[in-house]
Design a protein around this motif. Structure first.
Motif, PDB file in Angstrom:
ATOM      1  N   PRO A 240       0.817  -1.218   0.000  1.00 44.61           N
ATOM      2  CA  PRO A 240       0.000   0.000   0.000  1.00 44.61           C
ATOM      3  C   PRO A 240       0.856   1.277   0.000  1.00 44.61           C
ATOM      4  CG  PRO A 240      -0.947  -1.608   1.499  1.00 44.61           C
ATOM      5  CD  PRO A 240       0.391  -2.155   1.057  1.00 44.61           C
ATOM      6  N   VAL A 241       2.003   1.240   0.668  1.00 41.96           N
ATOM      7  CA  VAL A 241       2.913   2.398   0.662  1.00 41.96           C
ATOM      8  C   VAL A 241       3.387   2.662  -0.765  1.00 41.96           C
ATOM      9  CG1 VAL A 241       5.196   3.215   1.405  1.00 41.96           C
ATOM     10  CG2 VAL A 241       3.655   2.154   3.060  1.00 41.96           C
ATOM     11  N   GLY A 242       3.755   1.623  -1.482  1.00 39.85           N
ATOM     12  CA  GLY A 242       4.195   1.765  -2.871  1.00 39.85           C
ATOM     13  C   GLY A 242       3.092   2.273  -3.776  1.00 39.85           C
ATOM     14  N   THR A 243       1.876   1.803  -3.553  1.00 45.58           N
ATOM     15  CA  THR A 243       0.740   2.280  -4.339  1.00 45.58           C
ATOM     16  C   THR A 243       0.541   3.780  -4.106  1.00 45.58           C
ATOM     17  OG1 THR A 243      -0.323   0.117  -4.287  1.00 45.58           O
ATOM     18  CG2 THR A 243      -1.742   2.021  -4.738  1.00 45.58           C
ATOM     19  N   GLY A 244       0.596   4.184  -2.856  1.00 41.36           N
ATOM     20  CA  GLY A 244       0.459   5.601  -2.536  1.00 41.36           C
ATOM     21  C   GLY A 244       1.582   6.434  -3.124  1.00 41.36           C
ATOM     22  N   TRP A 245       2.787   5.883  -3.135  1.00 45.10           N
ATOM     23  CA  TRP A 245       3.944   6.586  -3.703  1.00 45.10           C
ATOM     24  C   TRP A 245       3.719   6.845  -5.183  1.00 45.10           C
ATOM     25  CZ3 TRP A 245       9.628   4.732  -2.536  1.00 45.10           C
ATOM     26  CH2 TRP A 245      10.537   5.696  -2.975  1.00 45.10           C
ATOM     27  N   LEU A 246       3.272   5.821  -5.911  1.00 50.54           N
ATOM     28  CA  LEU A 246       3.042   6.002  -7.341  1.00 50.54           C
ATOM     29  C   LEU A 246       1.881   6.957  -7.608  1.00 50.54           C
ATOM     30  CD1 LEU A 246       3.668   2.548  -9.043  1.00 50.54           C
ATOM     31  CD2 LEU A 246       5.178   4.532  -8.860  1.00 50.54           C
ATOM     32  N   GLU A 247       0.861   6.930  -6.764  1.00 46.74           N
ATOM     33  CA  GLU A 247      -0.242   7.881  -6.922  1.00 46.74           C
ATOM     34  C   GLU A 247       0.247   9.310  -6.705  1.00 46.74           C
ATOM     35  OE1 GLU A 247      -3.133   6.392  -4.149  1.00 46.74           O
ATOM     36  OE2 GLU A 247      -3.773   4.789  -5.525  1.00 46.74           O
ATOM     37  N   GLN A 248       1.071   9.506  -5.689  1.00 48.85           N
ATOM     38  CA  GLN A 248       1.639  10.829  -5.416  1.00 48.85           C
ATOM     39  C   GLN A 248       2.566  11.253  -6.556  1.00 48.85           C
ATOM     40  OE1 GLN A 248       0.820  12.920  -3.032  1.00 48.85           O
ATOM     41  NE2 GLN A 248       2.271  14.441  -3.743  1.00 48.85           N
ATOM     42  N   LEU A 249       3.340  10.331  -7.079  1.00 50.01           N
ATOM     43  CA  LEU A 249       4.227  10.613  -8.215  1.00 50.01           C
ATOM     44  C   LEU A 249       3.401  11.112  -9.404  1.00 50.01           C
ATOM     45  CD1 LEU A 249       7.225  10.172  -9.399  1.00 50.01           C
ATOM     46  CD2 LEU A 249       6.249   8.097 -10.355  1.00 50.01           C
ATOM     47  N   ALA A 250       2.300  10.440  -9.684  1.00 50.40           N
ATOM     48  CA  ALA A 250       1.439  10.825 -10.813  1.00 50.40           C
ATOM     49  C   ALA A 250       0.807  12.193 -10.584  1.00 50.40           C
ATOM     50  CB  ALA A 250       0.370   9.764 -11.040  1.00 50.40           C
ATOM     51  N   ARG A 251       0.336  12.447  -9.353  1.00 50.25           N
ATOM     52  CA  ARG A 251      -0.289  13.746  -9.046  1.00 50.25           C
ATOM     53  C   ARG A 251       0.711  14.892  -9.140  1.00 50.25           C
ATOM     54  NH1 ARG A 251      -3.084  10.803  -5.197  1.00 50.25           N
ATOM     55  NH2 ARG A 251      -1.617  11.320  -3.557  1.00 50.25           N
ATOM     56  N   GLY A 252       1.903  14.660  -8.618  1.00 54.06           N
ATOM     57  CA  GLY A 252       2.904  15.718  -8.567  1.00 54.06           C
ATOM     58  C   GLY A 252       3.614  15.968  -9.877  1.00 54.06           C
ATOM     59  N   ASN A 253       3.455  15.082 -10.830  1.00 51.35           N
ATOM     60  CA  ASN A 253       4.186  15.186 -12.096  1.00 51.35           C
ATOM     61  C   ASN A 253       3.264  14.934 -13.269  1.00 51.35           C
ATOM     62  OD1 ASN A 253       7.113  15.439 -11.076  1.00 51.35           O
ATOM     63  ND2 ASN A 253       6.278  13.722  -9.930  1.00 51.35           N
ATOM     64  N   ALA A 254       2.062  15.483 -13.196  1.00 52.84           N
ATOM     65  CA  ALA A 254       1.081  15.252 -14.258  1.00 52.84           C
ATOM     66  C   ALA A 254       1.580  15.761 -15.605  1.00 52.84           C
ATOM     67  CB  ALA A 254      -0.241  15.903 -13.895  1.00 52.84           C
ATOM     68  N   GLY A 255       2.329  16.840 -15.618  1.00 52.13           N
ATOM     69  CA  GLY A 255       2.839  17.384 -16.874  1.00 52.13           C
ATOM     70  C   GLY A 255       4.275  16.972 -17.102  1.00 52.13           C
ATOM     71  N   LEU A 256       4.497  15.719 -17.399  1.00 53.48           N
ATOM     72  CA  LEU A 256       5.860  15.247 -17.606  1.00 53.48           C
ATOM     73  C   LEU A 256       6.529  15.903 -18.787  1.00 53.48           C
ATOM     74  CD1 LEU A 256       5.367  11.437 -16.931  1.00 53.48           C
ATOM     75  CD2 LEU A 256       6.400  13.116 -15.436  1.00 53.48           C
ATOM     76  N   GLY A 257       5.742  16.341 -19.751  1.00 52.79           N
ATOM     77  CA  GLY A 257       6.283  17.065 -20.894  1.00 52.79           C
ATOM     78  C   GLY A 257       7.377  16.305 -21.603  1.00 52.79           C
ATOM     79  N   ALA A 258       8.406  17.028 -21.986  1.00 55.85           N
ATOM     80  CA  ALA A 258       9.484  16.467 -22.804  1.00 55.85           C
ATOM     81  C   ALA A 258      10.556  15.792 -21.962  1.00 55.85           C
ATOM     82  CB  ALA A 258      10.103  17.567 -23.651  1.00 55.85           C
ATOM     83  N   ALA A 259      10.371  15.765 -20.638  1.00 52.33           N
ATOM     84  CA  ALA A 259      11.415  15.192 -19.794  1.00 52.33           C
ATOM     85  C   ALA A 259      11.716  13.750 -20.187  1.00 52.33           C
ATOM     86  CB  ALA A 259      11.011  15.244 -18.332  1.00 52.33           C
ATOM     87  N   PHE A 260      10.673  12.946 -20.364  1.00 50.64           N
ATOM     88  CA  PHE A 260      10.808  11.581 -20.834  1.00 50.64           C
ATOM     89  C   PHE A 260       9.421  11.029 -21.109  1.00 50.64           C
ATOM     90  CE2 PHE A 260       9.847  10.639 -16.536  1.00 50.64           C
ATOM     91  CZ  PHE A 260      10.762  11.321 -15.740  1.00 50.64           C
ATOM     92  N   ALA A 261       9.420   9.907 -21.759  1.00 49.89           N
ATOM     93  CA  ALA A 261       8.143   9.318 -22.155  1.00 49.89           C
ATOM     94  C   ALA A 261       7.621   8.427 -21.050  1.00 49.89           C
ATOM     95  CB  ALA A 261       8.309   8.525 -23.444  1.00 49.89           C
ATOM     96  N   ALA A 262       6.438   8.710 -20.568  1.00 45.37           N
ATOM     97  CA  ALA A 262       5.749   7.841 -19.621  1.00 45.37           C
ATOM     98  C   ALA A 262       4.757   7.005 -20.412  1.00 45.37           C
ATOM     99  CB  ALA A 262       5.033   8.660 -18.556  1.00 45.37           C
ATOM    100  N   ASP A 263       4.859   5.706 -20.296  1.00 49.11           N
ATOM    101  CA  ASP A 263       4.000   4.813 -21.073  1.00 49.11           C
ATOM    102  C   ASP A 263       2.677   4.526 -20.381  1.00 49.11           C
ATOM    103  OD1 ASP A 263       6.040   4.639 -22.936  1.00 49.11           O
ATOM    104  OD2 ASP A 263       6.888   2.863 -21.979  1.00 49.11           O
ATOM    105  N   SER A 264       2.678   4.514 -19.069  1.00 48.07           N
ATOM    106  CA  SER A 264       1.443   4.191 -18.341  1.00 48.07           C
ATOM    107  C   SER A 264       1.432   4.879 -17.002  1.00 48.07           C
ATOM    108  CB  SER A 264       1.312   2.683 -18.148  1.00 48.07           C
ATOM    109  OG  SER A 264       2.402   2.154 -17.450  1.00 48.07           O
TER     110      SER A 264
END
Length: 163
Positions: free
Chosen positions: A139-163
């Motif tokens: 559950p900690v890892g799930t929350g980490w990835l959710e926070q990662l997605a929320r905090g970095n919604a605009g990944l832009g040209a930094a790199f390609a996020a596939d999912s």
């Protein structure tokens, strides 16, 4: 699960920064991949983004390096490539309650003697860059990835996020 393609070391550094910004207070990360996949580079970038100053040494020969964090706790970076048996870890005196962050390279070599992963990071050389897959393992890892997605919604040209 979240998958990224990192074109170069600057993109690896950026992913380390993103992971540091979204990091939960206590976490265990298992870093998997062949030699040269970028595990140490990502760990170094994450530690640097957490405010670690001075040299960040690879624990290839020492097995563990400890780094102070701003909150007074420690981050531990382990590289288990050179151990022959998971039982060797008991000689390191690792207390799971002492570290706020565990970054463990080659965790399969310490199976049964390590805390379970919250986040599994699988890295592989792909073309001229690296493929990175982040998978929650608790559950900690799930929350980490959710926070990662929320905090970095605009990944832009930094790199390609596939999912």
């Amino acid at each position: 699960m979240k998958s990224f393609w990192l074109a170069d070391s600057a993109h690896t550094d950026r992913l380390g920064e993103m992971l540091a910004r979204s990091r939960p207070p206590l976490a265990v990360v298992h870093l998997k991949g062949d030699l040269g996949a970028g595990k140490s580079t990502l760990a170094r970038a994450l530690l640097r983004a957490l405010g670690v100053r001075g040299p960040i040494r690879s624990p290839t020969y020492t097995l563990v390096e400890r780094y102070p964090l701003a909150d007074g706790r420690e981050a531990w970076h382990l590289d288990l490539y050179r151990i022959g048996d998971p039982g060797e870890l008991e000689f390191l005196g690792l207390d799971p309650d002492e570290a706020a962050l565990w970054l463990i390279e080659w965790p399969e070599r310490g199976a049964g003697s390590l805390p379970p992963a919250d986040l599994v990071v699988e890295m592989a050389v792909e073309g001229g860059g690296r493929r990175v897959v982040l998978s929650p393992a608790s559950p900690v890892g799930t929350g980490w990835l959710e926070q990662l997605a929320r905090g970095n919604a605009g990944l832009g040209a930094a790199f390609a996020a596939d999912s």
